[in-house]
Write a protein that holds these residues in place. Structure first.
Motif, mmCIF file in Angstrom:
data_model
loop_
_atom_site.group_PDB
_atom_site.id
_atom_site.type_symbol
_atom_site.label_atom_id
_atom_site.label_comp_id
_atom_site.label_asym_id
_atom_site.label_seq_id
_atom_site.Cartn_x
_atom_site.Cartn_y
_atom_site.Cartn_z
ATOM 1 N N TYR A 27 -27.127 -4.338 -15.134
ATOM 2 C CA TYR A 27 -27.268 -4.497 -13.690
ATOM 3 C C TYR A 27 -26.023 -4.041 -12.929
ATOM 4 N N GLY A 28 -25.047 -3.498 -13.649
ATOM 5 C CA GLY A 28 -23.851 -2.976 -12.993
ATOM 6 C C GLY A 28 -22.813 -4.017 -12.671
ATOM 7 N N VAL A 29 -22.760 -5.104 -13.448
ATOM 8 C CA VAL A 29 -21.816 -6.189 -13.169
ATOM 9 C C VAL A 29 -20.559 -6.090 -14.024
ATOM 10 N N LYS A 30 -20.735 -5.800 -15.290
ATOM 11 C CA LYS A 30 -19.620 -5.844 -16.235
ATOM 12 C C LYS A 30 -18.774 -4.580 -16.117
ATOM 13 N N VAL A 31 -17.612 -4.712 -15.503
ATOM 14 C CA VAL A 31 -16.675 -3.600 -15.347
ATOM 15 C C VAL A 31 -15.267 -4.144 -15.548
ATOM 16 N N ASN A 32 -14.269 -3.220 -15.616
ATOM 17 C CA ASN A 32 -12.896 -3.695 -15.718
ATOM 18 C C ASN A 32 -12.315 -3.947 -14.331
ATOM 19 N N VAL A 33 -11.155 -4.572 -14.283
ATOM 20 C CA VAL A 33 -10.528 -4.949 -13.012
ATOM 21 C C VAL A 33 -10.203 -3.719 -12.177
ATOM 22 N N LYS A 34 -9.811 -2.638 -12.838
ATOM 23 C CA LYS A 34 -9.485 -1.412 -12.102
ATOM 24 C C LYS A 34 -10.670 -0.926 -11.268
ATOM 25 N N THR A 35 -11.850 -1.028 -11.829
ATOM 26 C CA THR A 35 -13.053 -0.586 -11.114
ATOM 27 C C THR A 35 -13.275 -1.424 -9.865
ATOM 28 N N ILE A 36 -13.103 -2.733 -9.969
ATOM 29 C CA ILE A 36 -13.306 -3.620 -8.819
ATOM 30 C C ILE A 36 -12.283 -3.316 -7.724
ATOM 31 N N ILE A 37 -11.019 -3.161 -8.105
ATOM 32 C CA ILE A 37 -9.970 -2.857 -7.122
ATOM 33 C C ILE A 37 -10.211 -1.499 -6.482
ATOM 34 N N ALA A 38 -10.567 -0.513 -7.305
ATOM 35 C CA ALA A 38 -10.836 0.827 -6.786
ATOM 36 C C ALA A 38 -12.025 0.809 -5.829
ATOM 37 N N ALA A 39 -13.057 0.032 -6.169
ATOM 38 C CA ALA A 39 -14.237 -0.070 -5.303
ATOM 39 C C ALA A 39 -13.870 -0.679 -3.959
ATOM 40 N N LEU A 40 -13.046 -1.731 -3.981
ATOM 41 C CA LEU A 40 -12.622 -2.372 -2.740
ATOM 42 C C LEU A 40 -11.788 -1.416 -1.890
ATOM 43 N N LEU A 41 -10.822 -0.748 -2.507
ATOM 44 C CA LEU A 41 -9.979 0.188 -1.764
ATOM 45 C C LEU A 41 -10.801 1.335 -1.184
ATOM 46 N N THR A 42 -11.727 1.846 -1.964
ATOM 47 C CA THR A 42 -12.581 2.935 -1.489
ATOM 48 C C THR A 42 -13.394 2.502 -0.273
ATOM 49 N N ALA A 43 -13.971 1.300 -0.346
ATOM 50 C CA ALA A 43 -14.770 0.792 0.770
ATOM 51 C C ALA A 43 -13.908 0.584 2.014
ATOM 52 N N VAL A 44 -12.710 0.031 1.834
ATOM 53 C CA VAL A 44 -11.806 -0.196 2.967
ATOM 54 C C VAL A 44 -11.434 1.127 3.626
ATOM 55 N N ILE A 45 -11.033 2.106 2.828
ATOM 56 C CA ILE A 45 -10.634 3.409 3.382
ATOM 57 C C ILE A 45 -11.810 4.080 4.084
ATOM 58 N N ALA A 46 -12.988 3.990 3.483
ATOM 59 C CA ALA A 46 -14.170 4.614 4.081
ATOM 60 C C ALA A 46 -14.520 3.971 5.418
ATOM 61 N N VAL A 47 -14.472 2.634 5.489
ATOM 62 C CA VAL A 47 -14.801 1.945 6.745
ATOM 63 C C VAL A 47 -13.755 2.247 7.813
ATOM 64 N N VAL A 48 -12.479 2.264 7.443
ATOM 65 C CA VAL A 48 -11.425 2.612 8.402
ATOM 66 C C VAL A 48 -11.629 4.032 8.916
ATOM 67 N N ALA A 49 -11.949 4.970 8.022
ATOM 68 C CA ALA A 49 -12.184 6.355 8.432
ATOM 69 C C ALA A 49 -13.400 6.459 9.346
ATOM 70 N N GLY A 50 -14.469 5.723 9.003
ATOM 71 C CA GLY A 50 -15.669 5.750 9.838
ATOM 72 C C GLY A 50 -15.398 5.237 11.234
ATOM 73 N N TYR A 51 -14.662 4.142 11.329
ATOM 74 C CA TYR A 51 -14.339 3.599 12.648
ATOM 75 C C TYR A 51 -13.315 4.455 13.388
ATOM 76 N N ALA A 52 -12.484 5.199 12.656
ATOM 77 C CA ALA A 52 -11.570 6.140 13.312
ATOM 78 C C ALA A 52 -12.365 7.210 14.046
ATOM 79 N N VAL A 53 -13.456 7.654 13.428
ATOM 80 C CA VAL A 53 -14.338 8.619 14.083
ATOM 81 C C VAL A 53 -14.951 7.986 15.338
ATOM 82 N N LEU A 54 -15.375 6.724 15.226
ATOM 83 C CA LEU A 54 -15.939 6.028 16.385
ATOM 84 C C LEU A 54 -14.933 5.936 17.520
ATOM 85 N N TYR A 55 -13.688 5.580 17.215
ATOM 86 C CA TYR A 55 -12.678 5.457 18.259
ATOM 87 C C TYR A 55 -12.358 6.810 18.892
#
Length: 670
Positions: free
Chosen positions: A492-520
């Motif tokens: 189900y896509g749950v079992k991953v290493n810590v690096k994957t979780i941190i990378a996923a969080l950072l990727t989401a944060v950067i993507a949302v910041v970039a998306g809102y930068a376009v909005l601004y």
């Protein structure tokens, strides 16, 4: 393949830029109206709004309209009036009320609901009256109309009352006219006023009301008093409506009546409460009202012009909205090419085989259907605190606690299989947590200094409860059906290493910041945002970021668990293609769509809604449907691309929580 993300990125940016540019042209009457965001201090905080100023207003003062929104919304919801009246030569201020949009209330808030609206419009009147581009007559009276939807209508009505009280001392009326939409006297009376006091305050002004016949809240005091306000209305036939019109022998909608030296009219479109915002009919009524009101100023504004263009601004803002959400797919793919962020990719789980027995197949179908319907069936209980619904949920929770405890004890006494022990223990813990949430509903949804968004609180409460029930179903389904088929949590896509979780969080944060930068960027250049009707992605203030960080961990529980549930129910070969997306969307919003069809279908066909006591809850569902449909697509897409649930869970949480917080009431000081 490497070019594909770049091509999709270009397409999404083109949709955003073209949609925003064309929307801005309609918003500004092809450049004939200057649109800017203004801020000004008041005795109760700081108000903000979008100022629409026609060419020549600085040289020749113009009649002015101050229009504001209702509970949950912001200034942009007044686009129709702002665009149509400014292009006709009026100065228009689309106002954010206190603690909405970009405005902040610093007043004391012992009862938060009564803090933002009573003085918002009149404080804006005081500011606008002093501006050189706002017309005054030869006696110093302001040529200003106030208008508002829902709570904005209450604010407008109360502003007239405050203005009339000031007139008794100063001899000057700053408000020339008022037009309310979707509001009666219900909450004005809560301030201690009577119908007679309210009606007498209009004086010689032009006064109008737009009272939708299917309004979920207002225009039928008897239905509201009985706790079932979602019924068809006929406001002109009520005592309150007739009193507003001066108690004529035969009151009729659309007829103008002379009362106390002024003119009064009630319009009754076949519309619901939120429909007023996106209606050519209501907008036409508003234009007709202002044409009548300002007929003597036809040398300064255009009177009698037909045709509406505001809807084109809305449609092209919708094009930009599509581009905005599309942007995240190539953006995350490109970010994942960076050294550390590439860790978001894990081994894609192998599709599970099809269920082998008819019973297993039926169980899978029933679980998908139940998972979609349950969030809707009990939405009114979770959100609105329906007594019978909550009592039933608590009783079910106690039954689950008892059964889980019995099975757990029995499994140890009989030394049963480990699966039974594990499953029963997990079910027992989840059932106890669920009961705690159900038992403490009032406390958990209360507006506090920590959680100051009164509509987000019951929404996140609903989300967590849905997640708990879904998790209990998943646990049982996994141990009873999926595990024997060879499924593990990695499937189900749950079992991953810590690096994957941190990378996923950072990727989401950067993507949302970039998306809102376009909005601004779009906001700065075009003075538009991304929206369709009540669903919008808009700019925000610092307090919204702080609130988002508070709510995000709670919403993460929902997006993670529901995403996991979808992955579990679409893990077989059968759902490996497009069908998987349909199941994902159905799982997220299928029940909510059926809720709306049932609720409003009965309202329009019979005059009584499916859930006649649920006014606000049903409107919240309207906004949830597009948000969760988008979440479903992101969940399915990024699971298939990355092999895990984390990227989509983090992206949905950050993005949709910010969208929710920026578009609702947020009490910053309590």
């Amino acid at each position: 393949m490497r070019k594909k993300p770049f091509i999709l990125l270009v397409i999404s940016l083109l949709l955003i830029l073209v949609g925003s540019f064309v929307a801005s042209q309609f918003n500004s009457a092809n450049g004939d109206v200057d649109v800017s965001r203004i801020y000004f201090d008041t005795p109760r905080g700081e108000l903000s709004g979008l100022l629409y100023k026609p060419d020549g207003a600085d040289q020749q003062a113009k009649p002015t309209v101050i229009a504001t929104h209702g509970y949950l919304n912001s200034a942009e919801m007044q686009d129709a009036q702002a665009i149509e009246m400014s292009k006709r030569g009026y100065v228009v201020l689309a106002l954010d009320q206190y603690d909405h949009g970009h405005s902040t209330g610093t007043m004391e808030k012992p009862v938060p609901f009564f803090s933002f609206w009573p003085h918002a419009i009149y404080d804006a009147v005081q500011y606008m009256y002093e501006q050189d581009y706002v017309l005054k007559d030869e006696n110093g009276n302001g040529v200003i109309a106030v208008s508002g939807h829902s709570m904005g209508g209450f604010s407008s009505t109360h502003a007239v009352m405050l203005d009339e009280a000031d007139f008794q001392e100063s001899g000057i009326r700053k408000i020339y006219a008022s037009l309310t939409m979707g509001s009666d006297y219900q909450w004005i009376k809560a301030l201690g006023f009577t119908d007679e006091q309210i009606n007498s305050s209009y004086g010689p002004r032009f006064s109008g009301k737009i009272a939708g016949q299917y309004d979920e809240f207002f225009f039928d005091a008897a239905a509201a008093g009985a706790g079932e306000p979602v019924v068809k209305k006929d406001y002109v036939s009520t005592e309150e409506g007739q009193g507003f019109l001066g108690n004529p022998e035969t009151a009729a909608a659309g007829t103008v009546y002379d009362v106390d030296g002024g003119k009064r009219v009630i319009y009754q479109p076949n519309e619901t409460h939120p429909w007023n915002h996106f209606s050519e009919t209501s907008t036409a009524h508003a234009i007709d009202f202002y044409d009548m009101t300002f007929a003597d100023y036809s040398n300064l504004v255009t009177v009698g012009e037909e045709g509406q263009t505001w809807v084109w601004k809305e449609w092209f803002s919708f094009v930009a909205l599509i581009g905005f959400f599309l942007l995240f797919i190539p953006l995350i793919q490109l970010l994942a090419k960076l050294p550390f962020l590439k860790n978001i990719y894990t081994k894609k789980p192998e599709p599970l085989p099809e269920p082998k027995t008819n019973g297993a197949k039926l169980a899978g179908i029933l679980l998908v259907v139940f998972g979609a319907l349950f969030p809707a069936l009990f939405f009114s209980a979770y959100y609105g605190g329906d007594f019978y619904g909550m009592r039933l949920l608590r009783q079910i929770s106690m039954i689950f606690i008892a059964i889980s405890a019995i099975v757990f004890i029995y499994s140890f006494v009989k030394n049963a299989a480990r699966n039974i022990k594990t499953c029963s223990l997990i079910m027992l813990v989840l059932s106890v947590i669920q009961y705690f949430f159900l038992k403490n509903q009032a406390t958990l949804i209360a507006t506090t200094e920590m959680f100051g968004a009164p509509t987000a609180n019951p929404t996140v409460y609903w989300a967590i409860n849905v997640a708990l029930v879904t998790l209990m179903i998943m646990v049982c389904y996994h141990f009873v059906s999926k595990k024997p088929e060879g499924a593990t949590i990695q499937s189900y896509g749950v079992k991953v290493n810590v690096k994957t979780i941190i990378a996923a969080l950072l990727t989401a944060v950067i993507a949302v910041v970039a998306g809102y930068a376009v909005l601004y960027f779009v906001d700065a250049v075009f003075k538009t945002d991304f929206r369709i009707w009540t669903f919008a992605v808009k700019t925000f203030e610092g307090q919204h970021v702080i609130a988002m960080l508070k709510y995000a961990p709670l919403f993460l529980i929902y997006y993670f668990v529901i995403g996991l549930s979808v992955n579990m129910n679409t893990a077989s070969v059968k759902y490996d293609g497009f069908k998987g997306y349909l199941i994902s969307i159905f799982h997220f919003v299928g029940g909510l769509v059926l809720y709306l069809v049932y609720h409003y279908g009965l309202l329009f066909m019979t005059g009584t809604a499916g859930y006649p006591s649920q006014s606000l809850a049903s409107i919240i569902v309207i906004g949830l449907v597009p948000a969760l449909a988008i979440a479903a697509i992101f969940n399915r897409y990024f699971f298939r691309k990355t092999g895990n649930v984390y990227v989509a869970a983090f992206l949905n949480t950050l993005l949709l929580t910010m969208i929710t917080i920026a578009n609702t009431t947020l009490y910053t000081i309590l």
